[in-house]
Design a protein around this motif. Structure first.
Motif: not given
Length: 246
Positions: A171-191
């Protein structure tokens, strides 16, 4: 024979050791090695044949027939780490095969109906080719290199997923894989931190470690394809090249 097979435990899984093992095609290790090579290179080789103008069915038959010919004629005996990259050998060998085996009516017969890759995998490769055909025009050679790069990335990603699954943290990988190759401006760390029950700082640390681990796995996959996998400069050069062809 399908692409699901991998060399047995303890098998030295560098690219060239797999090639050497695959030459012993009548042994269990040889069959596993050949299956591994098919799994890694079927997609790039198929995309090359398709971009050469062959239909879906003919490209599938010819790619299968090509791997059958590798076995029948012992073409792998001609592969030599001292002469360059294995994928370059395969592409040159495939070009020769197509030039001399253009009679598509006999493609299935030449392949002997040996299944080197599963039907579902074949369909998936064709769907991916269809998506690629909508993008910038690429030569058959460029598409081959791009699909090789995508296969390397996919293998590294699969290994990362397997590690998280083994640790009970998919579940952690599924949640964090959006950041795998760099920060995604449309996705925030908080939520994401809230959904995982972690602090935002802890998530940032986890993302940093995730990227480091993925980079290490990617370098390992790349190293396995090189004549000298222990040379970090060769790995760096190949990594840069991989990024340029994606």
């Amino acid at each position: 024979m399908t692409s699901s097979a991998e060399p047995t435990r303890g098998f030295a899984s560098t690219q060239w050791s797999i090639v050497v093992a695959a030459r012993s095609r009548h042994t269990e290790a040889g069959e596993a090695a050949m299956a591994a090579l098919c799994g890694r290179y079927w997609r790039p080789l198929y995309s090359y044949v398709r971009r050469r103008g062959y239909s879906t069915e003919d490209a599938q038959d010819l790619t299968q027939a090509y791997f059958a010919r590798l076995l029948e004629k012992n073409f792998l005996d001609q592969a030599d780490a001292g002469r360059g990259k294995f994928r370059s050998f395969l592409l040159a060998s495939l070009k020769h095969f197509l030039a001399n085996e253009w009679d598509r009516a006999n493609a299935v017969k030449r392949g002997g109906r040996v299944e080197f890759i599963g039907i579902e995998d074949v369909a998936g490769v064709e769907r991916e080719y269809g998506r690629q055909a909508l993008g910038p025009p690429l030569t058959p050679e460029q598409l081959y290199e791009r699909n090789w790069a995508m296969t390397v990335l996919s293998r590294a990603t699969d290994r990362l997923a397997a590690e998280f699954a083994a640790a009970g943290k998919p579940a952690i990988l599924e949640a964090l894989k959006v950041f795998l190759t760099g920060d995604n401006p449309g996705v925030k760390y908080g939520p994401i931190a809230e959904s995982l029950g972690m602090s935002e700082g802890a998530v940032r640390v986890a993302v940093h470690r995730l990227r480091d681990r993925f980079r290490a796995l990617l370098r390992t996959e790349i190293a396995q394809t090189l004549p000298n996998p222990a040379d970090p400069r060769s790995v760096d050069e190949e990594l840069r090249y991989l990024l340029t062809v994606l």
